[in-house]
Scaffold this motif. Structure first.
Motif, PDB file in Angstrom:
ATOM      1  N   UNK A   1       0.801  -1.197   0.035  1.00  0.00           N
ATOM      2  CA  UNK A   1       0.092  -0.141  -0.094  1.00  0.00           C
ATOM      3  C   UNK A   1       0.811   1.179   0.161  1.00  0.00           C
ATOM      4  N   UNK A   2       1.881   1.386   0.845  1.00  0.00           N
ATOM      5  CA  UNK A   2       2.950   2.367   0.897  1.00  0.00           C
ATOM      6  C   UNK A   2       3.686   2.707  -0.594  1.00  0.00           C
ATOM      7  N   UNK A   3       3.879   1.395  -1.102  1.00  0.00           N
ATOM      8  CA  UNK A   3       4.521   1.663  -2.309  1.00  0.00           C
ATOM      9  C   UNK A   3       3.538   2.274  -3.512  1.00  0.00           C
ATOM     10  N   UNK A   4       2.325   1.385  -3.314  1.00  0.00           N
ATOM     11  CA  UNK A   4       1.379   2.139  -4.239  1.00  0.00           C
ATOM     12  C   UNK A   4       1.178   3.691  -4.288  1.00  0.00           C
ATOM     13  N   UNK A   5       1.234   4.259  -2.947  1.00  0.00           N
ATOM     14  CA  UNK A   5       0.821   5.450  -2.702  1.00  0.00           C
ATOM     15  C   UNK A   5       1.927   6.450  -3.341  1.00  0.00           C
ATOM     16  N   UNK A   6       3.280   5.745  -2.976  1.00  0.00           N
ATOM     17  CA  UNK A   6       4.573   6.761  -3.399  1.00  0.00           C
ATOM     18  C   UNK A   6       4.579   6.608  -5.016  1.00  0.00           C
ATOM     19  N   UNK A   7       4.136   5.660  -5.470  1.00  0.00           N
ATOM     20  CA  UNK A   7       4.218   5.601  -7.131  1.00  0.00           C
ATOM     21  C   UNK A   7       3.276   6.569  -7.526  1.00  0.00           C
ATOM     22  N   UNK A   8       2.106   6.857  -6.990  1.00  0.00           N
ATOM     23  CA  UNK A   8       0.966   7.682  -7.588  1.00  0.00           C
ATOM     24  C   UNK A   8       1.393   9.034  -7.254  1.00  0.00           C
ATOM     25  N   UNK A   9       2.121   9.273  -5.889  1.00  0.00           N
ATOM     26  CA  UNK A   9       2.684  10.805  -5.870  1.00  0.00           C
ATOM     27  C   UNK A   9       3.531  10.819  -6.882  1.00  0.00           C
TER      28      UNK A   9
END
Length: 82
Positions: free
Chosen positions: A31-39
């Motif tokens: 989840x944290x990686x997904x949020x970072x990629x989206x940012x």
């Protein structure tokens, strides 16, 4: 550019973790990686939007074009004198 990290308590590195704890850690990391990629995707979109860059930096572009015009004009004028 770095973003403040929002870390949750984790059991990573703790010996004797259960398979459920490992699954939760993997899911949290995913989840944290997904949020970072989206940012990152949004930021890249902002930086590479040349129309927006032109709108935001119009004065600098006009000044740069004027300076470049004077320099090129001066070089052409010097070459014509020879």
């Amino acid at each position: 550019m770095s973003y403040p990290e929002q870390r949750r308590p984790s059991t990573v590195g703790m010996p004797n973790r259960s398979s459920e704890q490992i699954r939760r850690d993997i899911e949290a990391q995913r989840e944290e990686l997904g949020q970072s990629v989206e940012k990152l995707r949004r930021r890249v979109g902002e930086v590479t939007d040349w129309r927006r860059q032109v709108r935001e930096h119009r004065r600098e572009l006009i000044a740069g074009a004027a300076i470049a015009g004077f320099v090129i004009g001066g070089i052409v004028a010097l070459h014509r004198r020879r």
